[in-house]
Design a protein around this motif. Structure first.
Motif, PDB file in Angstrom:
ATOM      1  N   THR A   1       6.863  90.805 -28.290  1.00  0.00           N
ATOM      2  CA  THR A   1       7.076  91.811 -27.250  1.00  0.00           C
ATOM      3  C   THR A   1       8.482  92.409 -27.281  1.00  0.00           C
ATOM      4  OG1 THR A   1       7.793  90.144 -25.647  1.00  0.00           O
ATOM      5  CG2 THR A   1       5.422  90.679 -25.704  1.00  0.00           C
ATOM      6  N   HIS A   2       9.334  91.903 -28.168  1.00  0.00           N
ATOM      7  CA  HIS A   2      10.738  92.326 -28.250  1.00  0.00           C
ATOM      8  C   HIS A   2      11.427  92.221 -26.885  1.00  0.00           C
ATOM      9  CE1 HIS A   2      12.188  94.032 -32.179  1.00  0.00           C
ATOM     10  NE2 HIS A   2      11.064  93.424 -32.469  1.00  0.00           N
ATOM     11  N   ARG A   3      11.264  91.050 -26.276  1.00  0.00           N
ATOM     12  CA  ARG A   3      11.910  90.771 -24.990  1.00  0.00           C
ATOM     13  C   ARG A   3      12.738  89.501 -25.087  1.00  0.00           C
ATOM     14  NH1 ARG A   3       7.957  91.424 -19.785  1.00  0.00           N
ATOM     15  NH2 ARG A   3       7.804  93.668 -19.883  1.00  0.00           N
ATOM     16  N   PHE A   4      13.833  89.488 -24.358  1.00  0.00           N
ATOM     17  CA  PHE A   4      14.518  88.232 -24.093  1.00  0.00           C
ATOM     18  C   PHE A   4      13.747  87.570 -22.968  1.00  0.00           C
ATOM     19  CE2 PHE A   4      18.087  90.037 -26.344  1.00  0.00           C
ATOM     20  CZ  PHE A   4      18.723  88.930 -26.880  1.00  0.00           C
ATOM     21  N   THR A   5      13.343  86.331 -23.152  1.00  0.00           N
ATOM     22  CA  THR A   5      12.627  85.623 -22.103  1.00  0.00           C
ATOM     23  C   THR A   5      13.576  84.764 -21.262  1.00  0.00           C
ATOM     24  OG1 THR A   5      12.116  83.839 -23.643  1.00  0.00           O
ATOM     25  CG2 THR A   5      10.454  85.571 -23.362  1.00  0.00           C
ATOM     26  N   ARG A   6      14.712  84.375 -21.864  1.00  0.00           N
ATOM     27  CA  ARG A   6      15.712  83.597 -21.136  1.00  0.00           C
ATOM     28  C   ARG A   6      17.083  83.939 -21.708  1.00  0.00           C
ATOM     29  NH1 ARG A   6      18.047  78.162 -21.420  1.00  0.00           N
ATOM     30  NH2 ARG A   6      17.021  77.906 -23.429  1.00  0.00           N
ATOM     31  N   ILE A   7      18.041  84.161 -20.835  1.00  0.00           N
ATOM     32  CA  ILE A   7      19.419  84.457 -21.224  1.00  0.00           C
ATOM     33  C   ILE A   7      20.254  83.202 -20.982  1.00  0.00           C
ATOM     34  CG2 ILE A   7      21.437  85.913 -20.798  1.00  0.00           C
ATOM     35  CD1 ILE A   7      18.987  87.474 -21.815  1.00  0.00           C
ATOM     36  N   THR A   8      21.022  82.810 -21.997  1.00  0.00           N
ATOM     37  CA  THR A   8      21.898  81.654 -21.838  1.00  0.00           C
ATOM     38  C   THR A   8      23.366  82.042 -21.877  1.00  0.00           C
ATOM     39  OG1 THR A   8      21.772  81.186 -24.209  1.00  0.00           O
ATOM     40  CG2 THR A   8      20.219  80.020 -22.764  1.00  0.00           C
ATOM     41  N   GLY A   9      23.665  83.277 -22.242  1.00  0.00           N
ATOM     42  CA  GLY A   9      25.057  83.730 -22.268  1.00  0.00           C
ATOM     43  C   GLY A   9      25.186  85.056 -22.975  1.00  0.00           C
ATOM     44  N   GLY A  10      26.414  85.451 -23.147  1.00  0.00           N
ATOM     45  CA  GLY A  10      26.688  86.710 -23.820  1.00  0.00           C
ATOM     46  C   GLY A  10      28.149  87.058 -23.699  1.00  0.00           C
ATOM     47  N   ASN A  11      28.556  88.048 -24.460  1.00  0.00           N
ATOM     48  CA  ASN A  11      29.927  88.522 -24.379  1.00  0.00           C
ATOM     49  C   ASN A  11      29.987  89.978 -24.811  1.00  0.00           C
ATOM     50  OD1 ASN A  11      29.427  87.265 -27.086  1.00  0.00           O
ATOM     51  ND2 ASN A  11      31.396  88.208 -27.535  1.00  0.00           N
ATOM     52  N   LEU A  12      30.990  90.676 -24.323  1.00  0.00           N
ATOM     53  CA  LEU A  12      31.186  92.067 -24.682  1.00  0.00           C
ATOM     54  C   LEU A  12      32.135  92.139 -25.870  1.00  0.00           C
ATOM     55  CD1 LEU A  12      31.527  93.670 -21.153  1.00  0.00           C
ATOM     56  CD2 LEU A  12      29.473  93.338 -22.537  1.00  0.00           C
ATOM     57  N   LEU A  13      31.962  93.178 -26.689  1.00  0.00           N
ATOM     58  CA  LEU A  13      32.794  93.400 -27.868  1.00  0.00           C
ATOM     59  C   LEU A  13      33.400  94.792 -27.779  1.00  0.00           C
ATOM     60  CD1 LEU A  13      30.234  92.166 -30.560  1.00  0.00           C
ATOM     61  CD2 LEU A  13      32.191  90.887 -29.682  1.00  0.00           C
ATOM     62  N   PRO A  14      34.506  95.032 -28.492  1.00  0.00           N
ATOM     63  CA  PRO A  14      35.043  96.397 -28.538  1.00  0.00           C
ATOM     64  C   PRO A  14      34.008  97.350 -29.150  1.00  0.00           C
ATOM     65  CG  PRO A  14      36.622  94.818 -29.444  1.00  0.00           C
ATOM     66  CD  PRO A  14      35.327  94.082 -29.227  1.00  0.00           C
ATOM     67  N   THR A  15      33.891  98.549 -28.621  1.00  0.00           N
ATOM     68  CA  THR A  15      32.887  99.502 -29.107  1.00  0.00           C
ATOM     69  C   THR A  15      33.096  99.847 -30.579  1.00  0.00           C
ATOM     70  OG1 THR A  15      34.167 101.353 -28.258  1.00  0.00           O
ATOM     71  CG2 THR A  15      32.400 100.518 -26.867  1.00  0.00           C
ATOM     72  N   LYS A  16      34.312  99.717 -31.079  1.00  0.00           N
ATOM     73  CA  LYS A  16      34.562 100.034 -32.490  1.00  0.00           C
ATOM     74  C   LYS A  16      33.755  99.118 -33.418  1.00  0.00           C
ATOM     75  CE  LYS A  16      38.764  97.268 -32.931  1.00  0.00           C
ATOM     76  NZ  LYS A  16      40.194  97.305 -33.175  1.00  0.00           N
ATOM     77  N   ILE A  17      33.414  97.914 -32.963  1.00  0.00           N
ATOM     78  CA  ILE A  17      32.612  97.003 -33.782  1.00  0.00           C
ATOM     79  C   ILE A  17      31.200  97.556 -33.954  1.00  0.00           C
ATOM     80  CG2 ILE A  17      31.553  94.710 -33.864  1.00  0.00           C
ATOM     81  CD1 ILE A  17      34.163  93.638 -32.647  1.00  0.00           C
ATOM     82  N   CYS A  18      30.581  97.991 -32.869  1.00  0.00           N
ATOM     83  CA  CYS A  18      29.233  98.574 -32.963  1.00  0.00           C
ATOM     84  C   CYS A  18      29.267  99.913 -33.692  1.00  0.00           C
ATOM     85  CB  CYS A  18      28.623  98.730 -31.574  1.00  0.00           C
ATOM     86  SG  CYS A  18      28.090  97.161 -30.843  1.00  0.00           S
ATOM     87  N   ASN A  19      30.303 100.707 -33.449  1.00  0.00           N
ATOM     88  CA  ASN A  19      30.407 101.992 -34.143  1.00  0.00           C
ATOM     89  C   ASN A  19      30.518 101.807 -35.656  1.00  0.00           C
ATOM     90  OD1 ASN A  19      30.230 103.780 -31.964  1.00  0.00           O
ATOM     91  ND2 ASN A  19      32.403 103.574 -31.502  1.00  0.00           N
ATOM     92  N   ALA A  20      31.167 100.740 -36.100  1.00  0.00           N
ATOM     93  CA  ALA A  20      31.370 100.499 -37.531  1.00  0.00           C
ATOM     94  C   ALA A  20      30.145  99.888 -38.208  1.00  0.00           C
ATOM     95  CB  ALA A  20      32.581  99.583 -37.741  1.00  0.00           C
ATOM     96  N   ASP A  21      29.225  99.333 -37.438  1.00  0.00           N
ATOM     97  CA  ASP A  21      28.049  98.680 -38.011  1.00  0.00           C
ATOM     98  C   ASP A  21      26.948  99.708 -38.269  1.00  0.00           C
ATOM     99  OD1 ASP A  21      25.819  97.144 -38.649  1.00  0.00           O
ATOM    100  OD2 ASP A  21      26.246  95.611 -37.154  1.00  0.00           O
ATOM    101  N   LYS A  22      26.775 100.079 -39.526  1.00  0.00           N
ATOM    102  CA  LYS A  22      25.796 101.121 -39.891  1.00  0.00           C
ATOM    103  C   LYS A  22      24.353 100.666 -39.718  1.00  0.00           C
ATOM    104  CE  LYS A  22      29.101 103.827 -40.946  1.00  0.00           C
ATOM    105  NZ  LYS A  22      29.645 104.551 -39.844  1.00  0.00           N
TER     106      LYS A  22
END
Length: 106
Positions: free
Chosen positions: A81-102
């Motif tokens: 279903t492409h769903r998270f069923t349970r969240i155990t954590g997470g963190n934010l990253l600088p947007t430049k990291i996502c922008n650089a990931d092709k």
């Protein structure tokens, strides 16, 4: 023999209780709540919450503003279903990291 059967039963129960798809996924976190809260990574979009539903442990999500943020979410997923069923954590990253990931589709 009885002891082996009990140990096997306990091991099976622990195996059932252990999440099969616990993982860390990183990409664009899109917060358009109350309608959708998703993460888009190289494998596509993953629902975290909608107006009708939210993953267990949603309170473990990193705090985001409305809009798009780069980050990671850790938890259990349902690949069908492409769903998270349970969240155990997470963190934010600088947007430049996502922008650089092709491999990330935004």
């Amino acid at each position: 023999m009885k002891q082996i059967t009990i140990i096997a039963a306990i091991a099976a129960a622990v195996g059932i209780a252990t999440p099969a798809h616990a993982e860390k996924r990183c990409g664009w976190i899109s917060n358009t709540m109350p309608s959708d809260f998703t993460l888009s990574d190289r494998d596509g979009g993953w629902k975290i919450a909608t107006i009708e539903w939210q993953a267990d442990g949603f309170e473990a999500m990193p705090s985001t503003d409305k809009g798009d943020t780069c980050g990671c979410v850790t938890g259990d997923t349902d690949k069908a279903t492409h769903r998270f069923t349970r969240i155990t954590g997470g963190n934010l990253l600088p947007t430049k990291i996502c922008n650089a990931d092709k491999s990330l589709k935004f």
